[in-house]
Design an enzyme around this catalytic site. Structure first.
Site, PDB file in Angstrom:
ATOM      1  CD  GLU A 118      -5.434   5.748   1.372  1.00 57.20           C
ATOM      2  OE1 GLU A 118      -5.012   4.853   2.145  1.00 57.20           O
ATOM      3  OE2 GLU A 118      -4.775   6.757   1.104  1.00 57.20           O
ATOM      4  CG  HIS A 132       0.197   6.169  -0.914  1.00 55.36           C
ATOM      5  ND1 HIS A 132      -0.931   6.757  -1.434  1.00 55.36           N
ATOM      6  CD2 HIS A 132      -0.188   5.615   0.264  1.00 55.36           C
ATOM      7  CE1 HIS A 132      -1.954   6.574  -0.605  1.00 55.36           C
ATOM      8  NE2 HIS A 132      -1.528   5.872   0.423  1.00 55.36           N
ATOM      9  CG  HIS A 167      -1.757   1.194   1.418  1.00 57.06           C
ATOM     10  ND1 HIS A 167      -3.103   1.204   1.142  1.00 57.06           N
ATOM     11  CD2 HIS A 167      -1.459   2.426   1.869  1.00 57.06           C
ATOM     12  CE1 HIS A 167      -3.596   2.405   1.403  1.00 57.06           C
ATOM     13  NE2 HIS A 167      -2.611   3.170   1.858  1.00 57.06           N
ATOM     14  CD  GLU A 168       1.783   3.343   3.795  1.00 53.02           C
ATOM     15  OE1 GLU A 168       1.838   4.394   3.125  1.00 53.02           O
ATOM     16  OE2 GLU A 168       0.883   3.130   4.606  1.00 53.02           O
ATOM     17  CG  HIS A 200      -8.126   7.233   4.589  1.00 55.95           C
ATOM     18  ND1 HIS A 200      -7.969   8.522   4.999  1.00 55.95           N
ATOM     19  CD2 HIS A 200      -6.901   6.775   4.273  1.00 55.95           C
ATOM     20  CE1 HIS A 200      -6.680   8.842   4.945  1.00 55.95           C
ATOM     21  NE2 HIS A 200      -6.018   7.795   4.512  1.00 55.95           N
TER      22      HIS A 200
END
Length: 755
Positions: free
Chosen positions: A390, A370, A366-367, A454
């Protein structure tokens, strides 16, 4: 604009959590929005292989750098070719190339030397045929480069915004810079400030604030912190890339550009100390062993690197062969993780009691994703584009899990299920039915852009699940799902690998910083057409999955014929009208027939109506399109052949200046004009509410067509009907246009009169 720092989580109160911004992992949920209708289980999955030519070519860092350099050297000519103004310049951000040689060059823009936020665009070059995707369609122009608000005034406003966001220790990262803001609406001169500090949950804050340089109005306030052999706590026993150093080993991955993993030792700045070990056997699966978190973190970084490399030929987060780095053991009792573009690094807290680290595989993916978004589409981290940003990280987090398929963490459509933030075994997010977290939305609505990113990510996550697996009840890798649809109709899945390939191509090729949900539908359909063919079963499944979350419509099976509006053509004037049709029956060819065409017109086998009308009058025309399977569709419209007079000479409209006129002259006609005189007007202008538009008859009578109506919408493309029966036909008729407000400019492109 680049995204810098988003935490994985954001807290409100100690109840259900959901993945969050600042590149952070989550935010706590408070309200449910269940708005989807159960659908019957979908049929078996659609299976297809992507078209080889549309797959991304694998570029070495040197080759990519050469393409970027070449595109930059040609940027001035490119800017002229696509019609940019003299004050605009293009700056190359990225170049990707398809296997068939098609290139997609992503640019940022400057105006009079100022960065343009929201001015990004992508030029697609297929064998010399260029098409363009822009973040903002408005003409780039500001009336003055002199700011009424000082830099100090902008800094004060930015710090006030930071305080409203409950950031402590606020301080300006750099002094405000002048920019042109084009993120929404018409471009304006603005100040961009970045205020640093600490958010309520301990996550670093880099709040980007954009302030109108003329009025002082806040245009944007968005976080740039984005919140997302050894034995790990979550990944189990895995192979790690390490590097010998004397008699010890370092957690430095030689196979992935030397990615480093550090122990912050509960600090909140710097890099801490590099993980080292004396025997190259790392961790023991228990959080009490500091190396255990390092194993999870290092493996997550390696798995994400490998996924993007193996699936899409992407060489690192920025596709430049450069590694990010990771930091474990951040802060004390820090229940979050985040990506920070400013340091090009991932950071992970140890959770409650420093014993529940947020280092699961899907968190790492996920990170890092980004970072991929920041390097490609740069989706703004606010409004609908923020939700898509997101969701993109959630989508690739799931894709990496399925790609690795670890025995200790098999692929699923749950986000953060391993870290168990709530302590009750529940995940942070549910992609099959996002509203199960208590706050995320299942489907799109007009209010979606006003909620936390989110939660506004929910519909896109839902879309991705439906596209991958289909609707209805099913079990995947031991996890039960039951995904509803907004329209109550079933969706057939295409498999997660194909669904992720479509999203990746849409993200890197067609999305821009301002893409919203409707734009994401267009981007993914374009990607599906490239990879699997337009109107293929896979393409239709993409449309079905969007309709299932209330974005757009499903595509009808069989022949689809686009509506044809009623036509007015001039006698003796050449006609060219293309009928737009397609069939979902592939492969199948189309044939076109037309009845009732005005004398002098005919239709070609490809559906192009041409000719020169010879007889006045109105007829009903029926177009019938049939494919080679026998399926057909028909549309009927009227076609009027009349005396039509037009002027297509461009006339520039001065900003907030005197009126301009465009004439047409009629001769050889008897009598007066009609009580239903038709006036078609095509004006290119970026703020139609500035304009008055009048028709002036031969005897001087003025007919008002438009009086500063339409607000901030672009352009006038409209037909007006007036009673001009008091006017003689013969003489000079004029279209008179005046711009009565500053900033936006435009021109008369064409107008025509049917008296």
């Amino acid at each position: 604009m680049p995204l810098r720092h988003r935490p994985f989580l954001r807290r409100r109160r100690a109840t259900a959590l959901a993945l969050a911004s600042i590149g952070s992992l989550f935010t706590l949920a408070v309200t449910g929005h269940a708005d989807a209708t159960p659908a019957a289980p979908s049929p078996a999955k659609i299976t297809a292989k992507p078209r080889a030519g549309a797959l991304p070519a694998s570029l070495t860092p040197a080759r990519r750098a050469a393409l970027v350099k070449g595109a930059q050297s040609a940027a001035a000519n490119t800017a002229r070719h696509i019609g940019l103004g003299a004050k605009e310049k293009l700056l190359v951000k990225d170049v990707i190339r398809d296997a068939d040689g098609t290139t997609h060059t992503r640019y940022e823009r400057t105006y009079a030397g100022l960065p343009v936020l929201g001015g990004d665009l992508v030029i697609h070059d297929k064998s010399g045929r260029l098409t363009l995707t822009k973040a903002n369609r408005a003409a780039l122009s500001v009336p003055s480069l002199r700011s009424k608000i000082t830099a100090a005034g902008a800094a004060d406003r930015a710090e006030a915004a930071s305080k409203r966001a409950k950031v402590t220790g606020s301080q300006m990262g750099k002094k405000p810079r002048l920019v042109v803001w084009a993120g929404t609406g018409k471009p304006v001169l603005a100040w961009e400030s970045v205020v640093k500090g600490v958010q309520r949950d301990g996550t670093p804050s880099e709040l980007q604030v954009v302030t109108d340089a003329r009025t002082g109005k806040q245009l944007l306030a968005a976080q740039k912190v984005e919140t997302g052999t050894g034995t790990g706590q979550y990944v189990g026993t895995v192979q790690l890339g390490t590097t010998p150093s004397g008699s010890t080993y370092q957690l430095v991955d030689p196979d992935r550009a030397g990615h480093k993993t550090y122990d912050l030792n509960q600090g909140t700045s710097g890099t801490g100390t590099l993980f080292t070990d004396d025997n190259d056997a790392w961790g023991d699966g228990l959080p009490s062993n500091r190396q255990t978190a390092g194993v999870d973190v290092a493996f997550g970084a390696a798995a994400t690197w490998d996924y993007y490399k193996d699936m899409y030929g992407r060489n690192g987060i920025r596709n430049d062969g450069v590694a990010a780095y990771s930091r474990a053991h951040y802060g004390n009792n820090y229940v979050n993780a985040f990506w920070q573009d400013s340091c090009f690094c991932m950071t992970y807290g140890d959770g409650s009691g420093n014993s529940h680290p947020l280092t699961a595989l899907d968190v790492a993916a996920h990170e890092m994703s980004h970072g991929v978004t920041a390097a490609t589409a740069g989706l703004n981290y606010s409004g609908e584009s923020g939700g898509l940003n997101e969701a993109t990280s959630d989508i690739f987090a799931a894709a990496v899990e399925f790609y690795e398929n670890l025995p200790a963490d098999p692929g699923d459509y749950l986000v953060g299920e391993k870290i168990d933030i709530n302590g009750d075994g529940t995940p942070l997010r549910y992609m099959d039915k996002p509203s199960k977290d208590g706050a995320s939305r299942d489907s799109w609505s007009s209010t979606l852009g006003g909620i936390d990113v989110h939660y506004s990510s929910g519909p896109a996550n839902h879309f991705f699940y439906l596209l991958s697996e289909g609707s209805g009840a099913k079990t995947v890798n031991g996890v039960s799902y039951d995904s509803p649809t907004y329209d109550g109709q079933s969706v057939t899945g295409i498999g997660i690998q194909n669904a992720a390939a479509i999203w990746y191509r849409a993200l890197t090729t067609y999305m821009t910083s301002t893409t919203n949900y409707a734009g994401a539908r267009t981007a993914t359909l374009s990607a599906a057409a490239d990879l699997y063919g337009a109107y293929s079963p896979t393409y239709l499944a993409v449309a079905d999955a969007w309709a299932a979350i209330n974005v757009g419509n499903r595509i009808a099976l069989g022949v689809n014929l686009a509506p044809v509006g009623d036509q007015i053509s001039g006698i003796g004037q050449a006609v060219s009208l293309q009928v737009d049709a397609y069939t979902t029956n592939t492969p199948a060819s189309l044939t076109y027939e037309a009845t009732g065409l005005p004398d002098g017109l005919s239709i070609s086998p490809s559906g192009l109506i041409t000719g020169t009308p010879t007889t006045l009058g109105t007829s009903d025309v029926t177009i019938t399109v049939t494919d080679s399977t026998g399926a057909s569709a028909s549309k009927t419209f009227s076609w009027r052949i009349a005396y039509v007079y037009a002027n297509a000479t461009r006339v520039d409209i001065p900003d907030n200046g005197p009126a301009v006129e465009s004439p047409v002259t009629i001769t050889g006609r008897d009598g007066n004009a009609s009580a239903t005189t038709s006036v078609y007007v095509n004006i290119v202008h970026t703020y139609r509410g500035d304009l008055t538009v009048d028709l002036v008859g031969p005897n001087g009578t003025v007919y008002s067509l438009l009086n500063r109506s339409g607000g901030s919408a672009d352009n006038v493309d409209q037909t007006f009907t007036i009673d001009a029966s008091a006017q003689p036909l013969n003489g000079t008729w004029k279209l008179r246009v005046q711009d009565k407000a500053s900033i936006d400019v435009g021109y008369i492109a064409r107008w025509q009169l049917t008296p």
